[in-house]
Design an enzyme around this catalytic site. Structure first.
Site, PDB file in Angstrom:
ATOM      1  N   GLY A 344     -64.095 -88.586 -47.654  1.00  0.00           N
ATOM      2  CA  GLY A 344     -64.849 -88.731 -46.404  1.00  0.00           C
ATOM      3  C   GLY A 344     -64.833 -90.156 -45.883  1.00  0.00           C
ATOM      4  O   GLY A 344     -64.753 -91.124 -46.645  1.00  0.00           O
ATOM      5  N   CYS A 347     -67.653 -92.077 -47.367  1.00  0.00           N
ATOM      6  CA  CYS A 347     -67.848 -91.888 -48.802  1.00  0.00           C
ATOM      7  C   CYS A 347     -67.109 -92.992 -49.566  1.00  0.00           C
ATOM      8  O   CYS A 347     -65.967 -93.316 -49.234  1.00  0.00           O
ATOM      9  CB  CYS A 347     -67.331 -90.519 -49.232  1.00  0.00           C
ATOM     10  N   ASP A 380     -62.930 -80.241 -47.988  1.00  0.00           N
ATOM     11  CA  ASP A 380     -64.105 -81.010 -47.582  1.00  0.00           C
ATOM     12  C   ASP A 380     -63.800 -82.505 -47.575  1.00  0.00           C
ATOM     13  O   ASP A 380     -63.786 -83.152 -48.624  1.00  0.00           O
ATOM     14  CB  ASP A 380     -65.262 -80.714 -48.546  1.00  0.00           C
ATOM     15  N   GLY A 381     -63.559 -83.052 -46.374  1.00  0.00           N
ATOM     16  CA  GLY A 381     -63.420 -84.489 -46.237  1.00  0.00           C
ATOM     17  C   GLY A 381     -62.003 -84.953 -45.916  1.00  0.00           C
ATOM     18  O   GLY A 381     -61.013 -84.277 -46.214  1.00  0.00           O
ATOM     19  N   GLY A 382     -61.907 -86.132 -45.302  1.00  0.00           N
ATOM     20  CA  GLY A 382     -60.619 -86.752 -45.045  1.00  0.00           C
ATOM     21  C   GLY A 382     -59.931 -86.331 -43.768  1.00  0.00           C
ATOM     22  O   GLY A 382     -58.849 -86.834 -43.449  1.00  0.00           O
ATOM     23  N   GLY A 402     -67.243 -83.497 -40.964  1.00  0.00           N
ATOM     24  CA  GLY A 402     -68.437 -84.323 -40.871  1.00  0.00           C
ATOM     25  C   GLY A 402     -68.299 -85.326 -39.755  1.00  0.00           C
ATOM     26  O   GLY A 402     -68.903 -85.202 -38.698  1.00  0.00           O
ATOM     27  N   MET A 429     -74.035 -89.052 -47.644  1.00  0.00           N
ATOM     28  CA  MET A 429     -75.192 -88.558 -48.387  1.00  0.00           C
ATOM     29  C   MET A 429     -75.407 -89.345 -49.681  1.00  0.00           C
ATOM     30  O   MET A 429     -76.434 -89.216 -50.339  1.00  0.00           O
ATOM     31  CB  MET A 429     -75.021 -87.069 -48.693  1.00  0.00           C
ATOM     32  N   ARG A 442     -77.955 -85.127 -55.634  1.00  0.00           N
ATOM     33  CA  ARG A 442     -76.554 -84.809 -55.345  1.00  0.00           C
ATOM     34  C   ARG A 442     -75.621 -85.742 -56.116  1.00  0.00           C
ATOM     35  O   ARG A 442     -74.493 -85.380 -56.439  1.00  0.00           O
ATOM     36  CB  ARG A 442     -76.337 -84.953 -53.835  1.00  0.00           C
ATOM     37  N   GLU A 457     -72.818 -94.443 -53.163  1.00  0.00           N
ATOM     38  CA  GLU A 457     -71.493 -93.840 -53.050  1.00  0.00           C
ATOM     39  C   GLU A 457     -71.219 -93.417 -51.612  1.00  0.00           C
ATOM     40  O   GLU A 457     -70.456 -92.483 -51.347  1.00  0.00           O
ATOM     41  CB  GLU A 457     -71.357 -92.666 -54.009  1.00  0.00           C
TER      42      GLU A 457
END
Length: 524
Positions: A344, A347, A380-382, A402, A429, A442, A457
């Site tokens: 992310g 992230c 999920d992500g990237g 996101g 998050m 999380r 993170e």
């Protein structure tokens, strides 16, 4: 690029442009992400407008757009979830809020009726027209017609825009409103399973009416339809998009849940089951256990508990980047597994913890394990552009967005203006601020911890406002359809079969983007 095998020999195309099962093993030991790879074009008889993007997250949860909004507190609350479902995708509500608030968020999505303003601005019978005018000015309202309600929500009448004039400033709303018995209304239960068609028919039968108020059996205001909205919806040509609805014609919604623990560190089974039960009672269609490290005993135990208590609901779990992780979560009861650790834009897991796999390699490994176990995977992500989605969907069943949605009007957060541009807050998050709000578990930290001494993170950032979710998803879907057209794929199943990969050098990456020009924008 048709195959031309002859006497056991392969063509140049087949040597250079490889299928997933040839390409990724040939690059074993090398972590590849979206920009490291390009897809080869194939012979096509398929135009982009002919393609379908249907997918699913379980046998009972189908999507006509394979996009899910991220369960982040700066991305998905009820407005985002509603917009995602209306566009054929799914919203995952975040859990950085009190449990009662999360249940209320689900209720807002499930009670939404497309085209109906569910929480219309109202005025009191005791207000003066001057007060109404001041409110219009203060709130920047683009309309001047208001339902008139009592404090308990009972409909008393309708204030027409024609009376909201300065010359009537000292008059009370009660003196100029249309009385209740003359207001154009419909009882909520009579809307049926196609509210748009019902409203459209009523407007056609009552020429001159342009507001249809919705009330319940006790005459409490539930919403309103406007003629202009109904006409716009009826005229839209969106044959390739079907809103994501349940059997009762309600929009579908997913919910990320935090697994509560006792003082001894054990899962608080009673609290978890009570909260999940309330979510399911409100109509939640999918539950997601999302952690930075999903291949853990805690996630497995929570999944097994939820699968035992809710056998038919769609369960999403993650995040992992290995085949073992996928097999573990599938065995625990997951229908869909989230793939991605650290890709992310906000992230920093790979930098802080030194772990994580570049996304395309992770998706390949996960996809082969998922196929054996009969589960779906979510990328999920990237993802920064539609081309990344095209590549992800050669391996995944859907993608999570996101950053691409965080700047939309429907994302949570206040607008802020900086140097003439409008922005919204966007944070990981795993950032300190998000963990203070509730996401610490999380990342394996105590909710009562001192986060100034915890390695974050994720970062906190700003995203420039990019328009509505409809606009963002429309552009992305168009790019994905173009990708399928280039591969000659009419749907995602064909897209996966026809995908052929090649690695791209840094020079090739630069070549792929606009270069050696000064870019201008129309109207600038």
């Amino acid at each position: 690029m048709a195959s031309s095998k002859s006497k056991g020999r392969v063509s140049l195309d087949e040597r250079f442009y490889l299928s997933a099962d040839d390409f990724f093993p040939a690059n074993a030991g090398l972590g590849l992400t979206y920009d490291d790879v390009s897809l080869a074009t194939r012979y096509s008889e398929v135009l982009p407008r002919m393609t379908r993007l249907d997918s699913s997250l379980s046998d009972s949860l189908a999507l006509s757009l394979p996009i899910v909004s991220s369960d982040m507190d700066t991305v998905t609350e009820h407005r985002m979830a509603i917009a995602m479902a209306l566009n054929g995708g799914l919203g995952l509500l975040h859990y950085n809020m009190p449990e009662a608030d999360q249940v209320a968020e689900v209720r807002r999505v499930k009670n939404h009726i497309h085209g109906m303003i569910g929480d219309p601005a109202v005025v009191s019978a005791d207000d003066t027209i001057a007060q109404v005018l001041a409110r219009i000015e203060r709130d920047g309202l683009a309309f001047s017609t208001f339902p008139v309600t009592a404090p308990d929500g009972t409909l008393l009448g309708l204030l027409p825009g024609s009376t909201v004039k300065e010359r009537h400033g000292q008059r009370k709303v009660a003196a100029v409103m249309i009385p209740r018995d003359k207001v154009f209304t419909v009882v909520e239960k009579d809307l049926g399973k196609d509210p748009i068609a019902t409203a459209d028919r009523k407007f056609s039968d009552h020429v001159g009416q342009n507001k249809l108020l919705v009330v319940d059996a006790k005459n409490k205001l539930r919403g309103l339809f406007t003629l202009s909205d109904i006409e716009r919806i009826s005229e839209e040509s969106r044959a390739h998009v079907r809103p994501t609805r349940d059997a009762d014609f309600r929009l579908r919604v997913g919910v990320a849940i935090s697994v509560p623990r006792t003082a001894e560190g054990e899962i608080d089974r009673a609290r978890l089951l009570a909260h999940v039960g309330a979510l399911v009672d409100e109509g939640a269609d999918a539950l997601a256990i999302s952690t930075a490290h999903g291949h853990t005993k805690g996630v497995g135990d929570a999944l097994r508990l939820l699968r035992k208590s809710h056998k038919h609901i769609t369960l999403i779990a993650g995040n992992v980047t290995s085949g073992e992780g996928v097999e573990f979560l599938a065995a625990a009861g997951a229908d869909t597994v989230k793939i991605g650790q650290g890709p992310g834009s906000i992230c920093t897991t790979r930098i802080v913890a030194g772990v994580g796999i570049p996304q395309l390699t992770a998706l390949y490994v996960a996809s082969r394990a998922a196929a054996k176990k009969g589960v779906r995977i979510l990328a999920d992500g990237g993802i920064t552009k539609s081309g990344d989605i095209v590549k992800a969907l050669t391996l995944a069943d859907a993608v999570i967005l996101g950053g691409l949605l965080a700047g939309s009007r429907e994302a949570p957060g206040k607008l802020m203006e900086i140097n003439g541009k409008t922005y919204k807050e966007y944070r990981g998050m795993g950032s300190h601020e998000a963990m203070r709000k509730g996401s610490a578990a999380r990342y394996g930290h105590s909710a009562s911890g001192k986060f100034s001494k915890v390695a974050a993170e994720g970062i906190e950032a700003l995203k420039e406002v990019s328009g509505t979710v409809d606009q963002v998803l429309g552009t992305l879907a168009g790019g994905v359809q173009s990708g399928l057209g280039y591969l000659g794929a009419a749907n995602l199943a064909e897209h996966r079969k026809r995908a052929r990969y090649i690695r791209v050098t840094p020079a090739g990456q630069r070549e792929a983007a606009p270069h050696d020009v000064i870019e201008i924008k129309a109207g600038s």
